[in-house]
Design a protein around this motif. Structure first.
Motif, short mmCIF file in Angstrom:
data_model
loop_
_atom_site.label_atom_id
_atom_site.label_comp_id
_atom_site.label_asym_id
_atom_site.label_seq_id
_atom_site.Cartn_x
_atom_site.Cartn_y
_atom_site.Cartn_z
N UNK A 88 10.59 -22.53 23.14
CA UNK A 88 9.58 -21.62 22.61
C UNK A 88 10.05 -20.17 22.69
N UNK A 89 10.65 -19.80 23.83
CA UNK A 89 11.09 -18.43 24.01
C UNK A 89 12.24 -18.10 23.06
N UNK B 191 18.76 -7.26 17.58
CA UNK B 191 18.89 -8.24 18.66
C UNK B 191 17.90 -8.00 19.78
N UNK B 192 17.54 -6.73 20.02
CA UNK B 192 16.61 -6.37 21.10
C UNK B 192 15.34 -5.77 20.50
N UNK B 193 14.81 -6.46 19.49
CA UNK B 193 13.61 -5.96 18.81
C UNK B 193 12.42 -5.82 19.74
N UNK C 54 15.44 -7.93 10.86
CA UNK C 54 16.54 -7.79 9.91
C UNK C 54 16.02 -7.81 8.47
N UNK C 55 15.06 -8.69 8.19
CA UNK C 55 14.50 -8.75 6.84
C UNK C 55 13.78 -7.46 6.47
N UNK D 103 12.73 -15.63 15.61
CA UNK D 103 11.79 -15.17 14.59
C UNK D 103 11.74 -13.64 14.56
N UNK D 104 11.73 -13.02 15.74
CA UNK D 104 11.73 -11.56 15.78
C UNK D 104 12.99 -10.96 15.19
#
Length: 429
Positions: free
Chosen positions: A97-98, A193-195, A110-111, A104-105
């Protein structure tokens, strides 16, 4: 698979701590360093952030050892681990889950960047081999990574007088010469990567501000005495509400320039050129101290000896169909071989001699390298050097069968490695 996933999440957490500590330190030192050595030095200091992030995944770190062990395992013949006879334990669901939330983030961030970039590029029109034209009121920008092109507003010639045009073009040329868009792309990658880390976004914002200040200082060095003209050009360069804003960090822009900070720097930039060698020495000192601290935090897992209790089940059938069986159990240090002699002694070895070397492979994974020797005409010959990766406490199988006209032999070796803290004789259950 779950142990590797947990290791990856742990590494992400460690990277977050390193990033947060580096950014917090730079935010504290940013103003004092600028007062001593100027904006260009402060901008150079931001290279410490990617350096420390790389230091955290160097080969001496747990992920680096895991990668090295997997590469070694793939370079040699290996058999997949045999399933343990005991029923498999239920794997926890929280790592999946994590990890899914993080993925997803990453994809959404990026999108969003890519969509904003596409919308910005659609508002630009070609105006030459290395130039683009935006709408009136937009801000000048340098767009692209490898072949950056200059994007000028449609009203560039009317909004700026000739002196200001020369300074604006010099500003963008400094960005091009220093490859600032590439560094901005690296900052964007860290944000993707660290959103979830607000310090990553704050670091990117402050780095962009210091980048503009450093560029201003470089332009003023090239054009001394033009501070007033350049200050008016900065105010005119702001994109109007209807103008285009370059959205991605690989376009040199800022939606709201820190004008007060930049104009204040123009008043005092001459006094920041003192003691450049001392500034370079300080930058090297900060880099070495930061990298040393990162590796020191990993020192417990790198320098502390690790031992493995190897429980084995060995079966060997020779050419006369005679089967020898043994269940040896030894304790050895990671990286050091343990020798098993079947049907003999060290002075007079039997038909089979096996050396087993366990190594850490990250988390609960164990890399096992074996060298199997069999007696041929009263001489021991190496017949195989298998390698495999299994889990701590999980049973793995090495199987060898020799079928030719002269020799017909088979060997089956089950190995169950268990990590132990104390070196000593294993206790029998």
């Amino acid at each position: 698979m779950t142990p590797y996933l947990i290791d990856g999440l742990q590494q992400l957490g460690y990277q977050t701590l390193v990033l947060g500590a580096a950014v917090a330190l730079l935010l504290v030192l940013r103003r004092p360093l600028r007062c001593c050595w100027g904006a260009r030095f402060v901008y150079a200091v931001w290279i410490l952030v990617p350096l420390l992030m790389l230091a955290a995944i160097m080969p001496s770190s747990p992920p680096g050892r895991q990668i090295r062990a997997e590469v070694l395992a793939r370079l040699s013949p290996a058999l997949p681990p045999a399933p343990a006879p005991a029923p498999a334990r239920e794997q926890p669901a929280w790592p999946w889950w994590l990890a899914g939330l993080w993925v997803v983030g990453v994809l959404m961030t990026a999108l969003r960047f890519l969509l904003l970039q596409r919308r910005y590029l659609r508002g630009l029109q070609p105006a030459g081999p290395h130039c683009l034209r935006g709408t009136a009121g937009s801000a000048p920008a340098l767009v692209g990574l490898w072949r950056a092109r200059l994007a000028l507003p449609a009203d560039f010639e009317t909004r700026f007088d000739p002196q200001q045009q020369r300074l604006v073009l010099a500003h963008e040329q400094v960005h091009r010469r220093r490859a600032d868009n590439l560094w901005n792309a690296i900052a964007a990658g860290l944000c993707v990567l660290h959103w979830f880390n607000p310090l990553a976004w704050l670091a990117a914002q402050r780095m962009r501000a210091d980048q503009e200040l450093a560029c201003d200082a470089a332009v003023m060095t090239l054009y001394p005495g033009q501070e007033a003209v350049y200050g008016r050009a900065l105010m005119k360069a702001q994109a109007t509400p209807g103008g285009l804003h370059a959205p991605l960090p690989w376009s040199t822009w800022s939606s709201v320039h820190p004008l007060v900070e930049r104009i204040d720097m123009l008043k005092h930039h001459r006094r920041f050129n003192r003691y450049p060698r001392a500034g370079l020495a300080l930058l090297c000192l900060l880099a070495f101290a930061g990298i040393g601290t990162v590796h020191a935090l990993q020192g417990g897992s790198v320098d502390k000896p690790v031992f493995y209790d190897l429980q084995m089940d060995l079966s060997f059938t020779d050419a006369q169909s005679l089967t020898l069986q043994s269940q040896p159990r030894v304790v050895t240090e990671a990286g050091k071989p343990a020798k098993i002699i079947l049907g003999g002694t060290p002075q007079k070895p039997g038909p089979v001699v096996i050396e087993v070397t366990p190594r850490e492979a990250g988390g609960s994974a164990v890399s096992i390298a074996a060298e199997i020797k069999m007696k041929r005409a009263d001489q021991l010959e190496t017949v195989s050097r298998p390698r495999l990766i299994t889990g701590d406490g999980e049973r793995a199988l090495i199987s060898i069968e020799t079928r030719d006209a002269s020799v017909r032999e088979s060997l089956h070796l089950y190995i169950t490695p268990r990590r132990t803290e104390v070196l000593g004789p294993p206790a029998r259950p």
